[in-house]
Design an enzyme around this catalytic site. Sequence first.
Site, PDB file in Angstrom:
ATOM      1  N   LYS A 191     -11.732   5.195   0.178  1.00 30.20           N
ATOM      2  CA  LYS A 191     -11.446   4.858  -1.228  1.00 30.20           C
ATOM      3  C   LYS A 191     -10.417   3.741  -1.254  1.00 30.20           C
ATOM      4  O   LYS A 191      -9.230   3.968  -1.056  1.00 30.20           O
ATOM      5  CB  LYS A 191     -10.908   6.068  -1.995  1.00 30.20           C
ATOM      6  CG  LYS A 191     -10.936   5.828  -3.517  1.00 30.20           C
ATOM      7  CD  LYS A 191      -9.839   6.518  -4.253  1.00 30.20           C
ATOM      8  CE  LYS A 191      -8.542   5.797  -4.205  1.00 30.20           C
ATOM      9  NZ  LYS A 191      -8.574   4.446  -4.862  1.00 30.20           N
ATOM     10  N   GLU A 200       1.376   7.807   5.186  1.00 28.92           N
ATOM     11  CA  GLU A 200       2.274   6.659   5.366  1.00 28.92           C
ATOM     12  C   GLU A 200       2.742   6.286   3.972  1.00 28.92           C
ATOM     13  O   GLU A 200       2.005   5.693   3.196  1.00 28.92           O
ATOM     14  CB  GLU A 200       1.527   5.522   6.057  1.00 28.92           C
ATOM     15  CG  GLU A 200       2.448   4.480   6.665  1.00 28.92           C
ATOM     16  CD  GLU A 200       2.721   3.332   5.711  1.00 28.92           C
ATOM     17  OE1 GLU A 200       3.782   3.374   5.047  1.00 28.92           O
ATOM     18  OE2 GLU A 200       1.899   2.419   5.632  1.00 28.92           O
ATOM     19  N   CYS A 240       5.756  -1.701   2.453  1.00 25.21           N
ATOM     20  CA  CYS A 240       6.629  -0.537   2.631  1.00 25.21           C
ATOM     21  C   CYS A 240       7.624  -0.777   3.758  1.00 25.21           C
ATOM     22  O   CYS A 240       8.650  -0.095   3.842  1.00 25.21           O
ATOM     23  CB  CYS A 240       5.798   0.704   2.896  1.00 25.21           C
ATOM     24  SG  CYS A 240       4.616   0.515   4.230  1.00 25.21           S
ATOM     25  N   GLU A 247      12.230   1.330  -4.030  1.00 27.48           N
ATOM     26  CA  GLU A 247      11.487   0.245  -3.388  1.00 27.48           C
ATOM     27  C   GLU A 247      11.379  -0.931  -4.358  1.00 27.48           C
ATOM     28  O   GLU A 247      10.886  -0.773  -5.468  1.00 27.48           O
ATOM     29  CB  GLU A 247      10.090   0.710  -2.990  1.00 27.48           C
ATOM     30  CG  GLU A 247      10.027   1.441  -1.667  1.00 27.48           C
ATOM     31  CD  GLU A 247       8.601   1.567  -1.171  1.00 27.48           C
ATOM     32  OE1 GLU A 247       8.233   0.842  -0.230  1.00 27.48           O
ATOM     33  OE2 GLU A 247       7.852   2.388  -1.711  1.00 27.48           O
TER      34      GLU A 247
END
Length: 490
Positions: free
Chosen positions: A183, A259, A293, A390
């Site tokens: 996906k 992750e 990330c 982030e």
Amino acid sequence: MTINVSELLAKVPTGLLIGDSWVEASDGGTFDVENPATGETIATLASATSEDALAALDAACAVQAEWARMPARERSNILRRGFELVAERAEEFATLMTLEMGKPLAEARGEVTYGNEFLRWFSEEAVRLYGRYGTTPEGNLRMLTALKPVGPCLLITPWNFPLAMATRKVAPAIAAGCVMVLKPARLTPLTSQYFAQTMLDAGLPAGVLNVVSGASASAISNPIMEDDRLRKVSFTGSTPVGQQLLKKAADKVLRTSMELGGNAPFIVFEDADLDLAIEGAMGAKMRNIGEACTAANRFLVHESVADEFGRRFAARLEEQVLGNGLDEGVTVGPLVEEKARDSVASLVDAAVAEGATVLTGGKAGTGAGYFYEPTVLTGVSTDAAILNEEIFGPVAPIVTFQTEEEALRLANSTEYGLASYVFTQDTSRIFRVSDGLEFGLVGVNSGVISNAAAPFGGVKQSGMGREGGLEGIEEYTSVQYIGIRDPYAG
């Protein structure tokens, strides 16, 4: 090599790959993909329903037993042919990524090279899934262990590395003998669609890889994860979404690889080679426009070199050229969508309101597209949101420290634990600081350390499991122990 964009987009399948065919959604639904540099729609794709998701799982499960029995050498050869085809189509893949994600073409080419290495690496690992043999300490049994494919997998990839995140999951699954449903992210599905067709062109049997893109992630993932036939889910994305998937995985006791988010510290000690540190900062911060990330999120710089580091880093960022990633000379493309740009702007504005100083940048771009200027901030409060969330954009907040112990305390003061970076010329310090850092990845005097041959993953709320390296294929296997009565046992 000049790519005709219209001709390229015409090559990309727009349907759902279920078994051996690209098909329309069962309800006829579609969704649009836009170019973040212009805001224009570049493609319209079939939007998978829950029924489509289960049809894809059906197609995968139908060939799992046969695929698992295929000799490892044949799986290896398919991956190798995939590697060669991606290399042949490298400029097409790079152009697609720039179109749908925004990164400059030069960076997109770099991702093709990096992402393609997972196909080559796991083509070589496919034939090295060794078990072991021994006897029990009591001498009554001969022990055999075998590594077997874990079974049908759901692979959920993010938007920021459209090719590399697909190859990093698909390649080890193929190598281990697993079937899968992929996906892709709603914002950047075109690269994955073209990659799946490339793997079919490389000889991957129908049903081994199925692709269901769609506007609703939950409509696809929920029914698959509730199905008793699924054995593993691998997800790359935000920690909050990963937490929800882990809760669902617990209901079926699924194998998981997660992750998740990051909040990477970039530590510059007083003895660092500043030329090297600036180069490292450019890689760790500006790779992928900061939308990674692993991107350096907090620059922790010793007070004795902070002014010089900040001034020189700001000067380098002022040299960058903002614009459409397809245009020659552009080094900083747009952020992936309006919401992303607005989030970055909000973090910077809040930091400035709390007393931070803008050395360069600090503003959104003008005109069409979702641009934000490369930015350096100094005097950032240690409790500012920009240091605790982030950023996912081209913004570098600088905080000073005095001692090694303080640097480690600041670096570890986050729930995340993915990437970290250390710049020092002291060998003893390298080992002390690496031991003290609560992160799965440590870059020493380097701002870019990801490699297909190395294990990638984090600790704490940055996830679990590893992708790439020797460890990557093990995530797609289960261990079976066979105990055979020793013929010499009494």
